[in-house]
Motif scaffolding. Structure first.
Motif, PDB file in Angstrom:
ATOM      1  N   ALA A  15      78.192   4.134  30.168  1.00 61.00           N
ATOM      2  CA  ALA A  15      78.317   5.025  31.324  1.00 61.00           C
ATOM      3  C   ALA A  15      78.406   6.478  30.874  1.00 61.00           C
ATOM      4  CB  ALA A  15      79.553   4.652  32.135  1.00 61.00           C
ATOM      5  N   TRP A  16      77.941   7.370  31.715  1.00 58.83           N
ATOM      6  CA  TRP A  16      78.078   8.808  31.478  1.00 58.83           C
ATOM      7  C   TRP A  16      79.550   9.175  31.607  1.00 58.83           C
ATOM      8  CZ3 TRP A  16      76.686  13.122  29.496  1.00 58.83           C
ATOM      9  CH2 TRP A  16      77.142  14.341  29.996  1.00 58.83           C
ATOM     10  N   ASP A  17      80.054   9.982  30.692  1.00 54.87           N
ATOM     11  CA  ASP A  17      81.440  10.435  30.714  1.00 54.87           C
ATOM     12  C   ASP A  17      81.435  11.939  30.516  1.00 54.87           C
ATOM     13  OD1 ASP A  17      84.105  11.093  30.314  1.00 54.87           O
ATOM     14  OD2 ASP A  17      84.473   9.491  28.859  1.00 54.87           O
ATOM     15  N   GLU A  18      81.654  12.675  31.589  1.00 50.51           N
ATOM     16  CA  GLU A  18      81.584  14.140  31.506  1.00 50.51           C
ATOM     17  C   GLU A  18      82.667  14.741  30.621  1.00 50.51           C
ATOM     18  OE1 GLU A  18      83.369  16.327  35.157  1.00 50.51           O
ATOM     19  OE2 GLU A  18      82.413  14.504  35.940  1.00 50.51           O
ATOM     20  N   HIS A  67      74.049   8.021  27.052  1.00 48.65           N
ATOM     21  CA  HIS A  67      74.427   7.014  28.034  1.00 48.65           C
ATOM     22  C   HIS A  67      73.189   6.220  28.419  1.00 48.65           C
ATOM     23  CE1 HIS A  67      73.619  10.855  29.979  1.00 48.65           C
ATOM     24  NE2 HIS A  67      73.112  10.175  30.976  1.00 48.65           N
ATOM     25  N   LEU A  68      73.422   4.985  28.765  1.00 46.43           N
ATOM     26  CA  LEU A  68      72.341   4.035  29.033  1.00 46.43           C
ATOM     27  C   LEU A  68      72.721   3.264  30.286  1.00 46.43           C
ATOM     28  CD1 LEU A  68      69.763   2.819  27.494  1.00 46.43           C
ATOM     29  CD2 LEU A  68      71.327   0.986  26.870  1.00 46.43           C
ATOM     30  N   GLN A 108      73.852  16.068  27.409  1.00 40.63           N
ATOM     31  CA  GLN A 108      73.694  17.046  28.488  1.00 40.63           C
ATOM     32  C   GLN A 108      73.681  16.401  29.868  1.00 40.63           C
ATOM     33  OE1 GLN A 108      70.318  19.569  27.713  1.00 40.63           O
ATOM     34  NE2 GLN A 108      71.342  20.598  26.040  1.00 40.63           N
ATOM     35  N   GLY A 109      73.762  15.075  29.907  1.00 37.82           N
ATOM     36  CA  GLY A 109      73.744  14.374  31.187  1.00 37.82           C
ATOM     37  C   GLY A 109      72.361  13.902  31.576  1.00 37.82           C
ATOM     38  N   CYS A 110      71.357  14.431  30.919  1.00 38.49           N
ATOM     39  CA  CYS A 110      69.963  14.027  31.150  1.00 38.49           C
ATOM     40  C   CYS A 110      69.314  13.862  29.778  1.00 38.49           C
ATOM     41  CB  CYS A 110      69.243  15.096  31.966  1.00 38.49           C
ATOM     42  SG  CYS A 110      69.213  16.715  31.145  1.00 38.49           S
ATOM     43  N   GLY A 111      68.012  13.732  29.720  1.00 37.01           N
ATOM     44  CA  GLY A 111      67.326  13.563  28.447  1.00 37.01           C
ATOM     45  C   GLY A 111      67.086  14.858  27.693  1.00 37.01           C
TER      46      GLY A 111
END
Length: 125
Positions: A7-10, A16-17, A43-46
């Motif tokens: 999971a994304w973790d800010e 993240h996948l 960065q939250g994106c690719g």
């Protein structure tokens, strides 16, 4: 080989996948493998996989950490003989045909000189 999702973790940005979001199922047609995911960077994106133009040494180090984490994530499967495919593109280009295909060894991913190119379908062994 199915991968464990991350999971994304800010608060601790890293790769993240996740499963494809609703409406992205058409993307599955690009791949010849059973399991298809969305992969993102610190960065939250690719965008965090883009080395060219990285503004400072700290950003370059973080980008390389993303490449290293990706290599680690798929290493067990590669060592067991599984293949992985990665299609690299800007948001909105997921539905466009790839411009090139390239074979890639797992060890190449972590080379500091290696960088994913956009609109390329990489097959990793």
């Amino acid at each position: 080989m199915e991968l464990s999702q991350l999971a994304w973790d800010e608060h601790h940005p890293s790769i993240h996948l996740t499963d494809l979001s609703e409406g992205e199922d058409v993307i599955r047609k690009k791949f010849s493998l059973e399991h298809v995911y969305s992969l993102g960077s610190h960065q939250g994106c690719g965008c965090g996989f883009i080395k060219e133009g990285a503004s400072d040494g700290i950003e370059k180090v973080q980008i390389q950490k993303d490449y290293d984490a990706l290599g680690y994530l798929i290493s067990a499967g590669v060592l067991k003989g599984f293949k992985y495919q990665i299609y690299t593109c800007w948001d909105g280009d997921q539905w466009k045909k790839h411009e090139d295909s390239k074979g890639l060894k797992l060890s190449e991913i972590i080379f500091p000189e290696f960088e994913f190119r956009e609109k390329v379908l990489f097959e990793i062994t």
